[in-house]
Enzyme design. Structure first.
Site, short mmCIF file in Angstrom:
data_model
loop_
_atom_site.label_atom_id
_atom_site.label_comp_id
_atom_site.label_asym_id
_atom_site.label_seq_id
_atom_site.Cartn_x
_atom_site.Cartn_y
_atom_site.Cartn_z
N LYS A 116 7.79 9.63 4.49
CA LYS A 116 7.83 8.58 3.49
C LYS A 116 6.89 8.90 2.34
O LYS A 116 6.05 9.79 2.43
CB LYS A 116 7.45 7.23 4.11
CG LYS A 116 6.01 7.14 4.61
CD LYS A 116 5.77 5.84 5.34
CE LYS A 116 4.31 5.76 5.83
NZ LYS A 116 4.05 4.58 6.67
N ARG A 149 4.49 6.85 -0.89
CA ARG A 149 3.90 5.58 -1.33
C ARG A 149 3.86 5.55 -2.85
O ARG A 149 2.93 6.10 -3.46
CB ARG A 149 2.50 5.41 -0.74
CG ARG A 149 2.49 5.18 0.75
CD ARG A 149 1.10 4.79 1.25
NE ARG A 149 1.08 4.52 2.68
CZ ARG A 149 1.38 3.34 3.22
NH1 ARG A 149 1.73 2.34 2.44
NH2 ARG A 149 1.34 3.16 4.53
N GLY A 159 4.65 -4.02 6.20
CA GLY A 159 5.73 -3.57 5.32
C GLY A 159 6.26 -2.21 5.73
O GLY A 159 7.47 -2.03 5.91
N GLY A 206 -25.28 -19.93 2.13
CA GLY A 206 -24.29 -18.92 2.49
C GLY A 206 -24.85 -17.68 3.15
O GLY A 206 -24.09 -16.83 3.63
#
Length: 317
Positions: free
Chosen positions: A197, A199, A230, A43
Site C-alpha cells: 500500500k 500513504r 482505516g 491542572g
C-alpha cells in the site's frame, strides 16, 4: 517462585490502566501499592506514595496511552517520587509506549519524540523498562538502560489455535510488518501474504497490490496498533476482493481513535482480537472485539526480572 511476601517487590500504578496493574499483582500474589495520583486545581499532576518503598524493587505499571501527555507525566512524577523515597530499582512497565510512531525524522525540522521520551524516563530515574510490541524495534536502542521487549504474538496465536480455523493465511498489512506476520505464521504453521500500500497523506492508506495467495482461505491480518482502523478495514476489504473466505484481524494495542469502532463494525472483519495493554472503555466494547489479557505474560516477566532470570526464554516456541 516466592516473592519474599512482597517485602522487596512493589507494584504501583497511575491512572492509565489500573485494572491491568491489579491483574498483574494478583498473578504475583501481591497487592497494588497505595498511591494517590490526582490533579491539583491548576491542572498539575499530584503524586503521593502512601507506603514505604525504601530498599524495594518497584515496578510501576503505566501504559502511556490516551491522554498520552497526562499518563506520561504521571509516570515521570511517580518515578521521581519513588526514587526520592529510596527505592533500590525502578522498573517502568509500559505495556503501550506512546510516541513510538515518532521514531525518526521523515523531513526537516521534525522531532524524534520516541527518543525524547526515552531520555525523560532515564533522567527521571528509571533503571529498567518493560514494554510490549514497540512500533519500531529500534526504540530499544534509544535507552542506555536495560529494555525487556515482550511480544504479543504467543497470546494472539494461542487464541487463534483454540478457534480451530481452517486454511489460514497470515497477512501483513504492509512491508514493514512482515517480521511480525512471519512470527505468527510460524506458530500457526500457515503461509503469509503481504498487502502493498501507499500513504498519500498521514492516516490515509491505499491498497496497491497483494503479494501472496488468499483465495478461499481464512485471512488473519496482524499489526501492532489499530488506531483509526482505516488501513485495517481497507485491507480487509481488499482481501475479500482477492477471494479470502473470512477475514480476522489481531492487533496488540487497541488505540481505537474515533471512528475506529464504527469502521470495524461496518467492515467485513469477522473478529478483531486485541489485548488489554490499553484499557478499552465500555462504549467501545462490541461483540466484534475480543480482548485478551497480557497480565500473565507481564507477571512472568516481573518474576524473572526480580529473580535475575532470563526473560527471553518466555518466548521459546
Amino acid at each position: 517462585m516466592v516473592l519474599d511476601n512482597g517485602k522487596r517487590l512493589r507494584i504501583l500504578t497511575g491512572n492509565a490502566n489500573p485494572k491491568l496493574a491489579e491483574e498483574i499483582a494478583n498473578y504475583l500474589g501481591l497487592s497494588v501499592g497505595e498511591t494517590l495520583v490526582s490533579r491539583f486545581n491548576n491542572g498539575e499532576t499530584q503524586v503521593m506514595i502512601e507506603e514505604s518503598v525504601r530498599g524495594a524493587n518497584v515496578f510501576i505499571v503505566q501504559p502511556t496511552c490516551q491522554p498520552v501527555n497526562d499518563t506520561l507525566m504521571e509516570l515521570l512524577i511517580m518515578v521521581d517520587a519513588v526514587r526520592r523515597a529510596s527505592a533500590t530499582q525502578i522498573t517502568a512497565v509500559i505495556p503501550y509506549y506512546g510516541y513510538a510512531r515518532q521514531d525518526r525524522k521523515t523531513r526537516g525540522r521534525e522531532p524524534i519524540s520516541a527518543k525524547l521520551v526515552a531520555n525523560l524516563l532515564t533522567t527521571a530515574g528509571v533503571t529498567r523498562v518493560v514494554t510490549m510490541d514497540l512500533h519500531a524495534g529500534q526504540i530499544q536502542g534509544f535507552f542506555d538502560i536495560p529494555v525487556d521487549h515482550l511480544i504479543g504474538v504467543p497470546i494472539l496465536s494461542d487464541y487463534l489455535v483454540a478457534k480451530q480455523l481452517d486454511d489460514l493465511v497470515v497477512v501483513s498489512p504492509d512491508l514493514g510488518g512482515v517480521s511480525r506476520a512471519r512470527q505468527l505464521a510460524d506458530r500457526l504453521h500457515a503461509p503469509i501474504a503481504i498487502i502493498e500500500k501507499r500513504r498519500p497523506a498521514p492516516g490515509v492508506a491505499e491498497v496497491m497490490n497483494l503479494i501472496g495467495n488468499v483465495e478461499g482461505k481464512t485471512a488473519v491480518i496482524i499489526d501492532d496498533i489499530v488506531d483509526t482502523a482505516g488501513s485495517l478495514t481497507e485491507g480487509a476489504k481488499a482481501l475479500q476482493k482477492y477471494g479470502a473466505k473470512e477475514v480476522y484481524a489481531c492487533c496488540t494495542h487497541a488505540v481505537l481513535s474515533d471512528p475506529a469502532v464504527e469502521r470495524v463494525e461496518a467492515s467485513n472483519i469477522k473478529e478483531l482480537i486485541v489485548t488489554n495493554t490499553i484499557p478499552l472503555p465500555s462504549e467501545k466494547c462490541t461483540p466484534k472485539i475480543k480482548v485478551l489479557s497480557v497480565a500473565p505474560l507481564f507477571g512472568e516477566a516481573i518474576i524473572r526480572i526480580f529473580g535475575d532470570l532470563s526473560v527471553s526464554k518466555l518466548f521459546d516456541a
